[in-house]
Motif scaffolding. Sequence first.
Motif, PDB file in Angstrom:
ATOM      1  N   THR A  52      -1.870  -0.308   9.907  1.00 20.75           N
ATOM      2  CA  THR A  52      -1.020  -1.271   9.208  1.00 20.75           C
ATOM      3  C   THR A  52      -1.867  -2.236   8.390  1.00 20.75           C
ATOM      4  O   THR A  52      -1.527  -2.573   7.247  1.00 20.75           O
ATOM      5  N   ALA A  53      -2.983  -2.668   8.966  1.00 18.29           N
ATOM      6  CA  ALA A  53      -3.882  -3.571   8.247  1.00 18.29           C
ATOM      7  C   ALA A  53      -4.460  -2.899   7.014  1.00 18.29           C
ATOM      8  O   ALA A  53      -4.593  -3.524   5.950  1.00 18.29           O
ATOM      9  N   VAL A  54      -4.798  -1.631   7.117  1.00 16.19           N
ATOM     10  CA  VAL A  54      -5.335  -0.899   5.965  1.00 16.19           C
ATOM     11  C   VAL A  54      -4.288  -0.824   4.856  1.00 16.19           C
ATOM     12  O   VAL A  54      -4.588  -1.059   3.681  1.00 16.19           O
ATOM     13  N   LEU A  55      -3.060  -0.505   5.207  1.00 17.64           N
ATOM     14  CA  LEU A  55      -1.999  -0.412   4.193  1.00 17.64           C
ATOM     15  C   LEU A  55      -1.851  -1.733   3.438  1.00 17.64           C
ATOM     16  O   LEU A  55      -1.573  -1.739   2.233  1.00 17.64           O
ATOM     17  N   GLY A  56      -2.062  -2.834   4.134  1.00 12.85           N
ATOM     18  CA  GLY A  56      -1.935  -4.132   3.498  1.00 12.85           C
ATOM     19  C   GLY A  56      -2.998  -4.430   2.476  1.00 12.85           C
ATOM     20  O   GLY A  56      -2.866  -5.381   1.690  1.00 12.85           O
ATOM     21  N   GLU A  57      -4.058  -3.631   2.439  1.00  5.62           N
ATOM     22  CA  GLU A  57      -5.148  -3.838   1.483  1.00  5.62           C
ATOM     23  C   GLU A  57      -4.879  -3.160   0.135  1.00  5.62           C
ATOM     24  O   GLU A  57      -5.649  -3.347  -0.799  1.00  5.62           O
ATOM     25  N   PHE A  58      -3.821  -2.367   0.059  1.00  3.63           N
ATOM     26  CA  PHE A  58      -3.546  -1.621  -1.169  1.00  3.63           C
ATOM     27  C   PHE A  58      -2.200  -2.039  -1.744  1.00  3.63           C
ATOM     28  O   PHE A  58      -1.238  -2.279  -1.015  1.00  3.63           O
ATOM     29  N   ALA A  59      -2.154  -2.108  -3.068  1.00  4.59           N
ATOM     30  CA  ALA A  59      -0.990  -2.678  -3.749  1.00  4.59           C
ATOM     31  C   ALA A  59       0.258  -1.820  -3.609  1.00  4.59           C
ATOM     32  O   ALA A  59       1.361  -2.325  -3.450  1.00  4.59           O
ATOM     33  N   GLU A  60       0.103  -0.503  -3.668  1.00  2.00           N
ATOM     34  CA  GLU A  60       1.274   0.379  -3.665  1.00  2.00           C
ATOM     35  C   GLU A  60       0.947   1.671  -2.913  1.00  2.00           C
ATOM     36  O   GLU A  60       0.467   2.645  -3.496  1.00  2.00           O
ATOM     37  N   VAL A  61       1.225   1.666  -1.619  1.00  2.00           N
ATOM     38  CA  VAL A  61       0.997   2.868  -0.811  1.00  2.00           C
ATOM     39  C   VAL A  61       2.239   3.749  -0.904  1.00  2.00           C
ATOM     40  O   VAL A  61       3.320   3.376  -0.448  1.00  2.00           O
ATOM     41  N   ARG A  62       2.083   4.896  -1.515  1.00  2.00           N
ATOM     42  CA  ARG A  62       3.203   5.823  -1.660  1.00  2.00           C
ATOM     43  C   ARG A  62       3.259   6.835  -0.523  1.00  2.00           C
ATOM     44  O   ARG A  62       4.333   7.306  -0.154  1.00  2.00           O
ATOM     45  N   THR A  63       2.075   7.204   0.009  1.00  2.00           N
ATOM     46  CA  THR A  63       2.015   8.261   1.014  1.00  2.00           C
ATOM     47  C   THR A  63       0.997   7.902   2.089  1.00  2.00           C
ATOM     48  O   THR A  63      -0.091   7.416   1.780  1.00  2.00           O
ATOM     49  N   VAL A  64       1.351   8.166   3.339  1.00  2.00           N
ATOM     50  CA  VAL A  64       0.398   8.093   4.448  1.00  2.00           C
ATOM     51  C   VAL A  64       0.251   9.504   5.003  1.00  2.00           C
ATOM     52  O   VAL A  64       1.248  10.138   5.382  1.00  2.00           O
ATOM     53  N   PHE A  65      -0.978   9.996   5.015  1.00  2.00           N
ATOM     54  CA  PHE A  65      -1.273  11.345   5.510  1.00  2.00           C
ATOM     55  C   PHE A  65      -2.110  11.214   6.779  1.00  2.00           C
ATOM     56  O   PHE A  65      -3.097  10.474   6.817  1.00  2.00           O
ATOM     57  N   GLY A  66      -1.722  11.947   7.818  1.00  2.00           N
ATOM     58  CA  GLY A  66      -2.509  11.940   9.055  1.00  2.00           C
ATOM     59  C   GLY A  66      -2.786  13.338   9.531  1.00  2.00           C
ATOM     60  O   GLY A  66      -1.926  14.234   9.419  1.00  2.00           O
ATOM     61  N   TRP A  67      -3.986  13.542  10.058  1.00  2.00           N
ATOM     62  CA  TRP A  67      -4.393  14.852  10.583  1.00  2.00           C
ATOM     63  C   TRP A  67      -4.589  14.757  12.092  1.00  2.00           C
ATOM     64  O   TRP A  67      -5.303  13.873  12.572  1.00  2.00           O
TER      65      TRP A  67
END
Length: 252
Positions: free
Chosen positions: A68-83
Motif C-alpha cells: 500500500t505504501a508503494v502504491l502511494g508513491e506513484f501518481a496513477e497505478v493502473r495495475t498491480v501484478f503479483g507472482w
Amino acid sequence: MTVDVYGDPDGPSIVLIPGVLSDANAWGAAARRLSGWETVAVVNRRGRRPSGPLTDTYDLVAEVEDATAVLGEFAEVRTVFGWSYGGLIALHLANTVAVPHVIAYEPVIVPFGASALPGLRQARDNADSDASVEVALRQAAGMRDNGIASLRSDDELWAELRRLSAPVYAETLAINEALQPEQLAVEAERVDLIVGELNREGTLYGKSFDDVARRVPAAVVHELSGQGHLAHLEAPEQLAALVTSLQVPASD
C-alpha cells in the motif's frame, strides 16, 4: 523498501510484487519487456537487500501495508501484478485498497508449503541456506530431485537462491497463518489470474491456484502455454506479452 523503476517514473504505472525466493532483480527481464504502462515498478520486498530485513512481527498484513505504501508513491497505478506469494499479497491488497486492475500469476494460499515448515524452521535455526533452498523447492514447490540437481549445477543461480532463502521460513509461515476471507480482491475493478500450462492440473501450484480462483469468482483465468512457475526467468518475453495484452485502457 526499494523499488526498481523502468520508464517514466511519473506515468500511468504497473506495480510488480515478486514472491518467495525472488527479488526485483529477478523480474528485470520481464519488466523491461512490458509495454502499455509508462511506468513499470518492481517492488524489492523486505528481506531482500538493499531493502530492510523482516521484523519480529512480520506477517501478510505487513506485506499488504508495504505494498500500500508503494502504491502511494506513484501518481496513477493502473495495475498491480503479483507472482506466487506476491499474487496473494496483491489480492489481499485489493480487499482494502481500490485498484483498477489486479493480475496474479499462480498465487499461492494456505495450506501451500505447510508440510515444509518444520524443515524450513530447522534450516533457519541452523543457518543452513542450502537446506532452506532444498526444502523450499522439494517440499513446498514439489520439485523433483533431478530438477533441484539441475539448479545446483549452476553455481551462480544456486548462490542467488541461497541469498534469497533467508526469509523463506517466515514467508511460508505467513502464508499459512494469514486470515482467509471468503472473497479476495473485492475492491478491484478487474482481476486476471494466470496459470502456467505445466501447472494447470495435478501440481501443488495448480491446486493452490484453484483454491485462490474459487475466492475470486469474477476473475478471468488465462493459461500461459508451455510454461510453469518460473516463466519470468524461462520465458520473460512470452510472459510480458500476455501481461501486456491484459492491460485495461485508460478510457475503461
